[in-house]
Scaffold this motif. Structure first.
Motif: not given
Length: 340
Positions: A64-78
């Motif tokens: 899941d894209l949101n889970k992917f952001r969370e797992l890699l600690s990707i900034p919300e601005s991306y």
């Protein structure tokens, strides 16, 4: 810790009280060789490597894209385009050049929004130039596998004999294969544990090969069903467009008086006869051919009809994508549960 310069290795020993914790690590963490991540430069590299290694055996991972952001600690601005250009594509090249796995990725959409990423994971094993270093790595890997198997044994069976047996059989058998045999023997609780275990390994008492074949069978079924789902998706879009075209045709013909309608049909009958000389002019097939010719012509000459058809196609694709994704997720869950 003690460094052995001739071997180029660091030997570590741990207090006996730590043993239960060290042996349990394999149950909660993904293990891999350190050399596979030493050349990774991005701050996202190691985390993605760990995620993909976890699913390496299945060959595919849906995240899941949101889970992917969370797992890699990707900034919300991306935005996703930033993730794709700054993270996924660079890491794809980095993994291919420096690690034992490579990957392709595919965007999963719902309502035109990207909601998940499908990773296809492939082996990327390389030949090492330094044979001595390879031997050292292999020995280290063997020791880890022996410890993994050792932890599966009943407490009273954790002896030097067990370690020797595992070291011997790991030269010829996969660690997962031996693991299944141990689990099988534990359930049988034989009197002569190690004699029974040896026979189990050599004769496959746990039917590991059958399990492996079953997994491959289910994977093939999964791929075939996915292919059929894609065909159904395209078919449902085609049906919706044909329905809309038919509606346009009926509406257009309804605006004509009987004389104009007859003139139009007679004109297109001649066109159809020229294009399809083998079709009986009084047949239903010929009526269908005439209708299709008229539809294509009136749509090509009328912008309103073109917009109407474009919107119908957009609606059909949206609905088909939703149904496809729901079915795909259902199939994938069945695959994981062994229900295909």
């Amino acid at each position: 810790m003690k460094y052995e310069p001739k071997k180029g290795v660091l030997v570590c020993s741990f207090h006996p009280n730590l043993k239960p914790y060290l042996l349990q690590l394999k149950k909660n963490f993904t293990s891999y060789k350190l050399k596979n991540i030493l050349s990774l430069s991005s701050k996202y590299s190691i985390r993605l490597y760990e995620i993909l290694k976890r699913y390496e055996g299945m060959g595919v991972a849906f995240v899941d894209l949101n889970k992917f952001r969370e797992l890699l600690s990707i900034p919300e601005s991306y935005f996703y385009k930033n993730i794709k250009q700054r993270i996924l594509k660079p890491l794809q090249r980095e993994f291919k050049n420096y690690t034992d796995i490579s990957f392709d990725f595919e965007e999963i959409k719902s309502n035109k929004r990207i909601v998940a990423i499908k990773f296809t994971i492939k082996s990327n094993l390389k030949t090492f130039n330094n044979k001595k270093q390879e031997d050292i790595d292999n020995q280290g890997s063997l020791d880890v596998k022996v410890l993994e198997l050792f932890d599966l044994l009943p407490n009273k069976k954790r002896t030097m004999t067990a370690q020797k047996i595992f070291s011997y059989y790991l030269k010829s058998y996969d660690v997962n294969y031996i693991r299944k045999q141990i689990e099988y023997v534990n359930k049988q609780n034989p009197n002569n544990y190690f004699a029974y275990l040896k026979r189990a390994i050599e004769e496959d008492y746990a039917d590991y090969k059958k399990v492996e074949i079953e997994i491959m069978r289910q994977q093939k079924i999964f791929e075939k069903l996915l292919f059929n789902l894609e065909k159904e998706r395209k078919h449902s879009i085609g049906v919706a467009l044909d329905k809309e075209k038919s509606s346009i045709f009926k509406g257009y013909m309804g605006l004509l008086n009987d004389e104009d309608k007859k003139e139009l049909l007679d004109g297109y009958l001649q066109k159809a006869k020229d294009l399809y000389p083998d079709v009986d002019e009084k047949s239903f097939e010929m009526e269908f051919k005439i209708e299709q010719l008229i539809i294509e012509d009136i749509i090509s000459k009328n912008e309103i009809y073109q917009i109407r058809l474009s919107k119908a196609k957009e609606r059909a694709q949206k609905q088909a994508d939703i149904e496809y994704e729901q079915s795909r997720i259902s199939l994938y869950n069945k695959l994981k549960s062994g229900l295909l």
